[in-house]
Each structure stands twice: as structure tokens, then as C-alpha cells.
Design a protein around this motif. Structure first.
Motif, PDB file in Angstrom:
ATOM      1  N   GLU A  67       0.581  -1.071  -0.175  1.00 17.73           N
ATOM      2  CA  GLU A  67       0.027  -0.029  -0.067  1.00 17.73           C
ATOM      3  C   GLU A  67       0.923   0.959  -0.001  1.00 17.73           C
ATOM      4  O   GLU A  67       0.438   2.503  -1.162  1.00 17.73           O
ATOM      5  CB  GLU A  67      -0.633  -0.168   1.234  1.00 17.73           C
ATOM      6  CG  GLU A  67      -2.243  -0.819   1.137  1.00 17.73           C
ATOM      7  CD  GLU A  67      -3.146  -0.842   2.502  1.00 17.73           C
ATOM      8  OE1 GLU A  67      -2.784   0.037   3.022  1.00 17.73           O
ATOM      9  OE2 GLU A  67      -3.789  -1.688   2.590  1.00 17.73           O
ATOM     10  N   LEU A  68       1.659   1.688   0.437  1.00 21.07           N
ATOM     11  CA  LEU A  68       2.747   2.613   1.141  1.00 21.07           C
ATOM     12  C   LEU A  68       3.326   2.539  -0.661  1.00 21.07           C
ATOM     13  O   LEU A  68       3.331   3.286  -1.111  1.00 21.07           O
ATOM     14  CB  LEU A  68       3.937   1.870   1.759  1.00 21.07           C
ATOM     15  CG  LEU A  68       5.053   3.083   1.813  1.00 21.07           C
ATOM     16  CD1 LEU A  68       4.545   4.743   2.983  1.00 21.07           C
ATOM     17  CD2 LEU A  68       6.086   2.742   2.880  1.00 21.07           C
ATOM     18  N   LEU A  69       4.068   1.841  -1.358  1.00 23.71           N
ATOM     19  CA  LEU A  69       4.243   1.467  -2.084  1.00 23.71           C
ATOM     20  C   LEU A  69       3.768   2.450  -3.708  1.00 23.71           C
ATOM     21  O   LEU A  69       4.066   3.374  -4.199  1.00 23.71           O
ATOM     22  CB  LEU A  69       4.974   0.399  -2.950  1.00 23.71           C
ATOM     23  CG  LEU A  69       5.353   0.187  -4.527  1.00 23.71           C
ATOM     24  CD1 LEU A  69       6.712   1.381  -4.362  1.00 23.71           C
ATOM     25  CD2 LEU A  69       5.814  -1.515  -4.811  1.00 23.71           C
ATOM     26  N   VAL A  70       2.097   1.601  -3.535  1.00 18.58           N
ATOM     27  CA  VAL A  70       1.257   2.768  -4.614  1.00 18.58           C
ATOM     28  C   VAL A  70       0.610   4.041  -3.862  1.00 18.58           C
ATOM     29  O   VAL A  70       1.496   5.011  -4.871  1.00 18.58           O
ATOM     30  CB  VAL A  70       0.399   1.684  -4.349  1.00 18.58           C
ATOM     31  CG1 VAL A  70      -1.112   2.454  -5.530  1.00 18.58           C
ATOM     32  CG2 VAL A  70       0.049  -0.012  -4.848  1.00 18.58           C
ATOM     33  N   ALA A  71       0.876   4.240  -2.883  1.00 18.01           N
ATOM     34  CA  ALA A  71       0.597   5.452  -2.234  1.00 18.01           C
ATOM     35  C   ALA A  71       1.526   6.746  -2.796  1.00 18.01           C
ATOM     36  O   ALA A  71       1.494   7.436  -2.939  1.00 18.01           O
ATOM     37  CB  ALA A  71       0.791   5.366  -0.974  1.00 18.01           C
ATOM     38  N   VAL A  72       2.955   5.799  -2.024  1.00 16.99           N
ATOM     39  CA  VAL A  72       4.271   7.088  -2.718  1.00 16.99           C
ATOM     40  C   VAL A  72       3.996   7.418  -4.920  1.00 16.99           C
ATOM     41  O   VAL A  72       4.693   7.937  -4.665  1.00 16.99           O
ATOM     42  CB  VAL A  72       5.392   6.226  -2.017  1.00 16.99           C
ATOM     43  CG1 VAL A  72       6.554   7.268  -2.516  1.00 16.99           C
ATOM     44  CG2 VAL A  72       5.205   5.949  -0.482  1.00 16.99           C
ATOM     45  N   THR A  73       3.909   6.263  -5.319  1.00 15.48           N
ATOM     46  CA  THR A  73       4.301   6.031  -6.759  1.00 15.48           C
ATOM     47  C   THR A  73       2.765   7.050  -7.508  1.00 15.48           C
ATOM     48  O   THR A  73       3.193   7.880  -8.154  1.00 15.48           O
ATOM     49  CB  THR A  73       4.006   4.850  -7.248  1.00 15.48           C
ATOM     50  OG1 THR A  73       4.415   3.810  -6.382  1.00 15.48           O
ATOM     51  CG2 THR A  73       3.557   5.106  -8.950  1.00 15.48           C
ATOM     52  N   LEU A  74       2.008   6.773  -6.824  1.00 13.35           N
ATOM     53  CA  LEU A  74       0.771   8.305  -6.720  1.00 13.35           C
ATOM     54  C   LEU A  74       0.827   9.951  -6.329  1.00 13.35           C
ATOM     55  O   LEU A  74       0.027  10.363  -6.791  1.00 13.35           O
ATOM     56  CB  LEU A  74       0.214   7.435  -6.239  1.00 13.35           C
ATOM     57  CG  LEU A  74      -1.129   5.944  -6.750  1.00 13.35           C
ATOM     58  CD1 LEU A  74      -2.499   5.933  -5.933  1.00 13.35           C
ATOM     59  CD2 LEU A  74      -1.133   6.500  -8.054  1.00 13.35           C
ATOM     60  N   SER A  75       2.211   9.754  -5.502  1.00 14.15           N
ATOM     61  CA  SER A  75       2.007  10.970  -4.811  1.00 14.15           C
ATOM     62  C   SER A  75       3.851  12.125  -5.432  1.00 14.15           C
ATOM     63  O   SER A  75       2.942  13.207  -5.368  1.00 14.15           O
ATOM     64  CB  SER A  75       2.724  11.041  -3.695  1.00 14.15           C
ATOM     65  OG  SER A  75       4.082  10.731  -2.827  1.00 14.15           O
ATOM     66  N   ALA A  76       3.729  11.564  -6.917  1.00 14.25           N
ATOM     67  CA  ALA A  76       4.518  11.687  -7.472  1.00 14.25           C
ATOM     68  C   ALA A  76       3.622  12.926  -8.442  1.00 14.25           C
ATOM     69  O   ALA A  76       2.872  13.313  -8.582  1.00 14.25           O
ATOM     70  CB  ALA A  76       5.097  11.317  -8.186  1.00 14.25           C
ATOM     71  N   GLN A  77       4.207  15.073  -8.016  1.00 13.95           N
ATOM     72  CA  GLN A  77       3.782  15.750  -8.266  1.00 13.95           C
ATOM     73  C   GLN A  77       1.612  15.689  -7.924  1.00 13.95           C
ATOM     74  O   GLN A  77       1.580  16.936  -8.856  1.00 13.95           O
ATOM     75  CB  GLN A  77       4.145  16.108 -10.208  1.00 13.95           C
ATOM     76  CG  GLN A  77       5.244  15.924 -10.511  1.00 13.95           C
ATOM     77  CD  GLN A  77       4.981  16.070 -11.925  1.00 13.95           C
ATOM     78  OE1 GLN A  77       4.155  16.771 -12.933  1.00 13.95           O
ATOM     79  NE2 GLN A  77       6.077  15.562 -12.789  1.00 13.95           N
ATOM     80  N   ALA A  78       1.222  15.120  -6.400  1.00 17.97           N
ATOM     81  CA  ALA A  78       0.406  15.251  -6.276  1.00 17.97           C
ATOM     82  C   ALA A  78       0.509  15.669  -4.507  1.00 17.97           C
ATOM     83  O   ALA A  78       1.373  15.501  -4.342  1.00 17.97           O
ATOM     84  CB  ALA A  78      -0.306  13.687  -6.371  1.00 17.97           C
TER      85      ALA A  78
END
Length: 231
Positions: A36-47
């Protein structure tokens, strides 16, 4: 104007204060597993973390494993993350990453940089966050906040994120290194902000080397005048 580097004493005081302010700092991304952390951090780029949490709070109860998210497919994943910037490319990267995790890593998130950075959408910064937060490794993910704080205060002056990262790893005492990533991000996000830093309420302004801090309300050091008592 180049800010001079902090001394060892300044750095020690700097992190002692941040630790006292936030004894147990954590990421503001919502997660309950390394995946879940990996997905969340991936999604957080420029967000923002807030925008990511709004999306994952709906996504993770439905799909929070590589198999479950891979089963959604790119279009299915998009319906959950479409409010996040760059969601089209992020959806494709997450699905590709899930496929690799399933085939090569038994659906487990790798705990080493090489395998993490081999995943689509995972760069050095994302890998550092996962290694530090999920696996307790002393890495330093330099985002815009940490880059700013490092250069502005004199904690770690560098021309690029790699220089700042290497400097931070070198100068931060071992007792602080594990949590320093979170302390610096939170300090940059809420106090040492980009345009109008809150130097007037900063708990480390007296050990900061930024010359302009006094213009933003930092208390000036008191000059002590020695009186000649002879005569």
C-alpha cells in the motif's frame, strides 16, 4: 548567495529540537502494508498527500494487493485515481509494477533499491521512501521540501537532489537518521515553506544559517556588551 554549512553542534541542536517537537514522526500517506505504501508513494509524485489519501481510501478497501489491483486493469484503476495528477501514466505504471511483483517477487515488495527501482514508476525518491518507512533503512528521500530546507538552512547545501541526499546522509548523526526524512519533510511543509517561511515561529531559527530569516521574523541574537569595570 550561498548559505554556509551548519556546524556539527548546530545540526545536533537542530534535530534534537525537531525530535522534541515530533517524537514519533510518520508519513502523512495512509497505508497499512509495504505494498500500500509503494502504491501511495507512486501516486504521490507531483500530487499532494491529501489528494492521494482521498483516492486510496476508496481504492485500498477494494484492492490492496498486487493481484487485486492487477485484476482491476488500467481502466479499472483509473476510476479510483482519476482525481490525482498524471493519473493515466500512474495507472499504467502501477499495473505494470503489480505484474512484476507477482511474477518475480511472489507478490512481495522488495527491500532493496535495485529491485524497487526496476519497477515502473519507481525512481530513487520513491525507493528511498519505501526503504525507510516500510523497512526501516537509513535512506533519505529528497523531495522539494527537503531540498529547500537543506539548502536554505545550511543543513545540506547542494545543486541537485543527489548532492543534498548524500550530504544529509553524511552529516546527520546516527541517532536521528531513521526519522530525519519525516522531520525534514514536515518542517518544510508546515514551517520552512517556500514563499513565506514562518521563521517567527520556527523552533530552529537560532541554529539556521539562512541570512534572510530575520526578515521573516526570526529573533535576532542578543548582543552582550562587556563593561570595563576598571577605574
Amino acid at each position: 548567495m550561498t548559505v554556509k554549512n551548519m556546524t556539527k553542534k548546530q545540526i545536533q541542536i537542530f534535530f534534537e529540537r525537531l525530535r522534541e517537537q515530533r517524537p514519533h514522526p510518520e508519513t502523512e500517506l495512509n497505508y497499512s502494508s509495504p505494498f500500500e505504501l509503494l502504491v501511495a508513494v507512486t501516486l504521490s509524485a507531483q500530487a499532494t498527500d491529501i489528494s492521494v489519501n482521498k483516492a486510496t481510501d476508496k481504492l485500498f478497501p477494494i484492492a490492496n494487493t498486487p493481484e487485486a489491483i492487477y485484476a482491476l486493469g488500467v481502466e479499472g484503476l483509473k476510476t479510483y485515481i482519476k482525481t490525482i495528477g498524471l493519473y493515466n501514466s500512474k495507472a499504467e505504471n502501477v499495473i505494470k509494477a503489480c505484474k512484476i511483483l507477482i511474477k518475480k517477487h511472489h507478490s512481495q515488495v522488495p527491500d532493496n533499491r535495485a529491485d524497487l527501482e526496476a519497477l515502473p514508476g519507481v525512481g530513487r525518491k520513491t525507493a528511498n521512501v519505501v526503504l525507510n518507512t516500510a523497512f526501516g533503512q537509513p535512506t533519505m528521500a529528497v523531495d522539494t521540501h527537503i531540498f529547500r530546507v537543506g539548502n536554505r538552512t545550511g543543513l545540506a547545501v547542494g545543486k541537485n537532489v543527489i548532492e543534498v541526499e548524500q550530504r544529509l546522509i553524511k552529516v546527520i548523526p546516527k541517532e536521528f537518521i531513521l526519522d530525519s526524512h519525516h522531520w525534514l519533510i514536515l518542517h518544510g511543509r508546515y514551517c520552512c515553506i517556500a514563499r513565506k517561511p514562518k521563521c517567527h515561529e520556527c523552533i530552529v531559527s537560532d541554529v539556521c544559517n539562512w541570512p534572510d530569516r530575520f526578515d521573516f521574523g526570526a529573533a535576532r541574537p542578543i548582543k552582550v556588551h562587556h563593561i570595563d569595570e576598571m577605574g
